[in-house]
Design a protein around this motif. Structure first.
Motif, PDB file in Angstrom:
ATOM      1  N   ALA A 101       0.832  -1.212   0.000  1.00 54.26           N
ATOM      2  CA  ALA A 101       0.000   0.000   0.000  1.00 54.26           C
ATOM      3  C   ALA A 101       0.863   1.257   0.000  1.00 54.26           C
ATOM      4  CB  ALA A 101      -0.928  -0.010   1.216  1.00 54.26           C
ATOM      5  N   ASP A 102       1.978   1.204   0.694  1.00 52.81           N
ATOM      6  CA  ASP A 102       2.847   2.377   0.816  1.00 52.81           C
ATOM      7  C   ASP A 102       3.501   2.796  -0.500  1.00 52.81           C
ATOM      8  OD1 ASP A 102       2.334   2.719   3.516  1.00 52.81           O
ATOM      9  OD2 ASP A 102       4.130   1.671   4.195  1.00 52.81           O
ATOM     10  N   VAL A 103       3.565   1.898  -1.510  1.00 52.81           N
ATOM     11  CA  VAL A 103       4.189   2.290  -2.781  1.00 52.81           C
ATOM     12  C   VAL A 103       3.197   2.958  -3.721  1.00 52.81           C
ATOM     13  CG1 VAL A 103       5.898   0.447  -2.575  1.00 52.81           C
ATOM     14  CG2 VAL A 103       3.878   0.075  -4.013  1.00 52.81           C
ATOM     15  N   GLY A 104       1.942   3.115  -3.284  1.00 54.92           N
ATOM     16  CA  GLY A 104       1.015   3.927  -4.058  1.00 54.92           C
ATOM     17  C   GLY A 104      -0.042   3.192  -4.854  1.00 54.92           C
ATOM     18  N   VAL A 105      -0.227   1.907  -4.581  1.00 59.98           N
ATOM     19  CA  VAL A 105      -1.286   1.189  -5.294  1.00 59.98           C
ATOM     20  C   VAL A 105      -2.629   1.439  -4.618  1.00 59.98           C
ATOM     21  CG1 VAL A 105       0.318  -0.579  -6.098  1.00 59.98           C
ATOM     22  CG2 VAL A 105      -0.969  -0.963  -3.988  1.00 59.98           C
ATOM     23  N   ALA A 106      -3.701   1.105  -5.326  1.00 60.86           N
ATOM     24  CA  ALA A 106      -5.053   1.351  -4.813  1.00 60.86           C
ATOM     25  C   ALA A 106      -5.712   0.099  -4.272  1.00 60.86           C
ATOM     26  CB  ALA A 106      -5.922   1.945  -5.924  1.00 60.86           C
ATOM     27  N   GLY A 107      -5.074  -1.054  -4.492  1.00 61.16           N
ATOM     28  CA  GLY A 107      -5.652  -2.303  -4.030  1.00 61.16           C
ATOM     29  C   GLY A 107      -4.688  -3.459  -4.216  1.00 61.16           C
ATOM     30  N   ILE A 108      -5.114  -4.620  -3.754  1.00 60.19           N
ATOM     31  CA  ILE A 108      -4.327  -5.846  -3.901  1.00 60.19           C
ATOM     32  C   ILE A 108      -5.231  -6.997  -4.315  1.00 60.19           C
ATOM     33  CG2 ILE A 108      -2.461  -5.301  -2.265  1.00 60.19           C
ATOM     34  CD1 ILE A 108      -4.066  -7.120  -0.221  1.00 60.19           C
ATOM     35  N   ASN A 109      -4.623  -8.016  -4.912  1.00 61.83           N
ATOM     36  CA  ASN A 109      -5.198  -9.355  -5.000  1.00 61.83           C
ATOM     37  C   ASN A 109      -4.457 -10.207  -3.987  1.00 61.83           C
ATOM     38  OD1 ASN A 109      -6.939  -8.861  -7.101  1.00 61.83           O
ATOM     39  ND2 ASN A 109      -5.967 -10.274  -8.527  1.00 61.83           N
ATOM     40  N   ILE A 110      -5.174 -10.954  -3.178  1.00 63.12           N
ATOM     41  CA  ILE A 110      -4.537 -11.909  -2.277  1.00 63.12           C
ATOM     42  C   ILE A 110      -5.373 -13.183  -2.264  1.00 63.12           C
ATOM     43  CG2 ILE A 110      -5.661 -10.937  -0.213  1.00 63.12           C
ATOM     44  CD1 ILE A 110      -2.910 -11.636   1.216  1.00 63.12           C
ATOM     45  N   GLU A 111      -4.709 -14.329  -2.405  1.00 60.44           N
ATOM     46  CA  GLU A 111      -5.414 -15.590  -2.620  1.00 60.44           C
ATOM     47  C   GLU A 111      -5.384 -16.495  -1.399  1.00 60.44           C
ATOM     48  OE1 GLU A 111      -2.093 -17.913  -5.274  1.00 60.44           O
ATOM     49  OE2 GLU A 111      -2.743 -15.913  -5.912  1.00 60.44           O
ATOM     50  N   ASP A 112      -6.287 -17.486  -1.413  1.00 61.51           N
ATOM     51  CA  ASP A 112      -6.411 -18.383  -0.263  1.00 61.51           C
ATOM     52  C   ASP A 112      -5.741 -19.738  -0.476  1.00 61.51           C
ATOM     53  OD1 ASP A 112      -8.194 -19.509  -2.065  1.00 61.51           O
ATOM     54  OD2 ASP A 112      -9.989 -19.148  -0.851  1.00 61.51           O
ATOM     55  N   SER A 113      -4.981 -19.881  -1.555  1.00 59.60           N
ATOM     56  CA  SER A 113      -4.273 -21.146  -1.798  1.00 59.60           C
ATOM     57  C   SER A 113      -2.862 -21.074  -1.224  1.00 59.60           C
ATOM     58  CB  SER A 113      -4.218 -21.456  -3.294  1.00 59.60           C
ATOM     59  OG  SER A 113      -3.623 -20.391  -4.004  1.00 59.60           O
ATOM     60  N   PHE A 114      -2.320 -22.241  -0.907  1.00 57.18           N
ATOM     61  CA  PHE A 114      -0.956 -22.326  -0.400  1.00 57.18           C
ATOM     62  C   PHE A 114       0.030 -22.279  -1.565  1.00 57.18           C
ATOM     63  CE2 PHE A 114      -3.387 -24.731   2.885  1.00 57.18           C
ATOM     64  CZ  PHE A 114      -3.129 -23.898   3.954  1.00 57.18           C
ATOM     65  N   LYS A 115       1.246 -21.838  -1.295  1.00 59.27           N
ATOM     66  CA  LYS A 115       2.272 -21.779  -2.328  1.00 59.27           C
ATOM     67  C   LYS A 115       3.213 -22.974  -2.281  1.00 59.27           C
ATOM     68  CE  LYS A 115       0.495 -19.326  -4.131  1.00 59.27           C
ATOM     69  NZ  LYS A 115       0.080 -19.058  -5.510  1.00 59.27           N
ATOM     70  N   LYS A 116       3.420 -23.528  -1.090  1.00 58.81           N
ATOM     71  CA  LYS A 116       4.404 -24.600  -0.935  1.00 58.81           C
ATOM     72  C   LYS A 116       3.774 -25.980  -0.838  1.00 58.81           C
ATOM     73  CE  LYS A 116       7.688 -21.471   1.295  1.00 58.81           C
ATOM     74  NZ  LYS A 116       8.475 -21.173   2.520  1.00 58.81           N
ATOM     75  N   LYS A 117       2.449 -26.036  -0.915  1.00 64.31           N
ATOM     76  CA  LYS A 117       1.731 -27.302  -0.903  1.00 64.31           C
ATOM     77  C   LYS A 117       0.368 -27.087  -1.523  1.00 64.31           C
ATOM     78  CE  LYS A 117      -0.035 -26.521   3.799  1.00 64.31           C
ATOM     79  NZ  LYS A 117      -0.150 -27.064   5.168  1.00 64.31           N
ATOM     80  N   ASN A 118      -0.303 -28.184  -1.859  1.00 64.32           N
ATOM     81  CA  ASN A 118      -1.635 -28.086  -2.441  1.00 64.32           C
ATOM     82  C   ASN A 118      -2.665 -27.745  -1.365  1.00 64.32           C
ATOM     83  OD1 ASN A 118      -0.772 -28.750  -5.045  1.00 64.32           O
ATOM     84  ND2 ASN A 118      -0.924 -30.951  -4.616  1.00 64.32           N
ATOM     85  N   GLY A 119      -3.808 -27.288  -1.814  1.00 63.67           N
ATOM     86  CA  GLY A 119      -4.892 -27.017  -0.880  1.00 63.67           C
ATOM     87  C   GLY A 119      -5.141 -25.541  -0.642  1.00 63.67           C
ATOM     88  N   LEU A 120      -6.229 -25.278   0.066  1.00 65.23           N
ATOM     89  CA  LEU A 120      -6.635 -23.918   0.407  1.00 65.23           C
ATOM     90  C   LEU A 120      -6.561 -23.722   1.911  1.00 65.23           C
ATOM     91  CD1 LEU A 120      -9.849 -23.624  -1.819  1.00 65.23           C
ATOM     92  CD2 LEU A 120      -7.490 -23.090  -2.447  1.00 65.23           C
ATOM     93  N   ARG A 121      -6.330 -22.491   2.333  1.00 64.33           N
ATOM     94  CA  ARG A 121      -6.407 -22.191   3.756  1.00 64.33           C
ATOM     95  C   ARG A 121      -7.818 -22.474   4.264  1.00 64.33           C
ATOM     96  NH1 ARG A 121      -3.609 -17.052   2.732  1.00 64.33           N
ATOM     97  NH2 ARG A 121      -1.419 -17.225   3.368  1.00 64.33           N
ATOM     98  N   ASP A 122      -7.904 -22.876   5.500  1.00 64.63           N
ATOM     99  CA  ASP A 122      -9.198 -23.010   6.160  1.00 64.63           C
ATOM    100  C   ASP A 122      -9.961 -21.688   6.047  1.00 64.63           C
ATOM    101  OD1 ASP A 122     -10.979 -24.414   8.294  1.00 64.63           O
ATOM    102  OD2 ASP A 122     -10.514 -22.431   9.132  1.00 64.63           O
ATOM    103  N   ILE A 123     -11.270 -21.767   5.840  1.00 63.91           N
ATOM    104  CA  ILE A 123     -12.074 -20.555   5.640  1.00 63.91           C
ATOM    105  C   ILE A 123     -11.914 -19.581   6.801  1.00 63.91           C
ATOM    106  CG2 ILE A 123     -14.409 -19.639   5.381  1.00 63.91           C
ATOM    107  CD1 ILE A 123     -15.188 -22.204   3.982  1.00 63.91           C
TER     108      ILE A 123
END
Length: 255
Positions: A101-123
């Motif tokens: 946010a500090d570099v001046g963007v207006a929003g982000i995309n952030i996902e619920d999947s793991f990067k180092k293993k399969n699956g999704l974070r618990d809701i």
């Protein structure tokens, strides 16, 4: 009106938001010149431009410098794709969101999947993360900063519709501004998601899912093409470089 306010307004307007996805300054400036009202960075495209694959393999500081360069040189709002947040715990991810946010963007995309293993974070776990992100942004003075919460249910689940609705509404209740569902393709699913999720719906371009007017009629508010343009540009360069080498002739560069 600042860029955060502008970006929010684009999601609640009668006009459909067709987001251009950039991976460097040149692509961002080109999209802005073409008339796009906002830009979203593509982590896949950024990684490829650095000779890496997607999946948080780029150093976060380097990734952020590219995002900052784009945000500083275009006049339209920029949303940053930060994958799953580049962190192994809530505190690190929240700090990375604030740095973004500090570099001046207006929003982000952030996902619920793991990067180092399969699956999704618990809701509940991911909803808690979004709550902490929203709270930290508000405390830093970034009210209405757009959190586009991506759920990868359609990329990982066999029967994703009901879970997508559940996750989407849980994320909205925890502070998400919009819900991004890459991988959804069927008209009936898109229509139901748009009705049942209480926030602007963002879907990703796929073969057979390409028309903004059709998506608007289905209730979608935001549409992006992810890494498709960067992939096409890379393929074009590969083809031309191969042709130059094989023919030992540069005539094709001027035709």
């Amino acid at each position: 009106m600042n860029k955060i306010e502008m970006f929010n307004k684009l999601h609640h307007s009668e006009e459909f938001l067709f987001l251009g996805n950039a991976w460097d300054l040149l692509s961002a400036l080109t999209l802005e010149k073409a008339g796009f009202q906002a830009i979203g960075t593509t982590s896949w495209g950024i990684a490829n431009s650095l000779g890496l694959q997607d999946g948080e393999l780029v150093d976060f500081g380097e990734h952020l410098r590219i995002i900052q360069t784009i945000a500083e040189h275009v006049t339209i709002p920029v949303s940053a794709d930060i994958e799953a947040g580049y962190g192994d715990n809530v505190e690190r991810i929240v700090q990375n969101v604030l740095r973004t946010a500090d570099v001046g963007v207006a929003g982000i995309n952030i996902e619920d999947s793991f990067k180092k293993k399969n699956g999704l974070r618990d809701i509940a776990e991911h909803a808690h993360l979004l709550y902490k992100i929203r709270r930290a942004l508000d405390e830093r003075g970034y009210k209405d900063f757009f959190i586009n919460a991506r759920t990868d249910t359609y990329l990982q689940k066999e029967q994703p519709l009901l879970e997508t609705i559940e996750r989407g509404n849980a994320y909205v209740e925890s502070g998400a501004s919009g819900i991004f569902v890459p991988g959804v393709l069927l008209d009936e699913d898109i229509r139901e998601l748009a009705v049942k999720i209480q926030a602007p719906l963002n879907v990703l371009s796929l073969p057979g899912l390409t028309n903004c007017n059709k998506l608007k009629a289905l209730g979608v508010q935001r549409f992006s093409f992810g890494n498709a343009l960067s992939d096409k540009i890379i393929a074009f360069m590969d083809m031309n470089a191969t042709q130059l080498f094989e023919l030992k002739d540069t005539e094709s560069l001027y035709s």
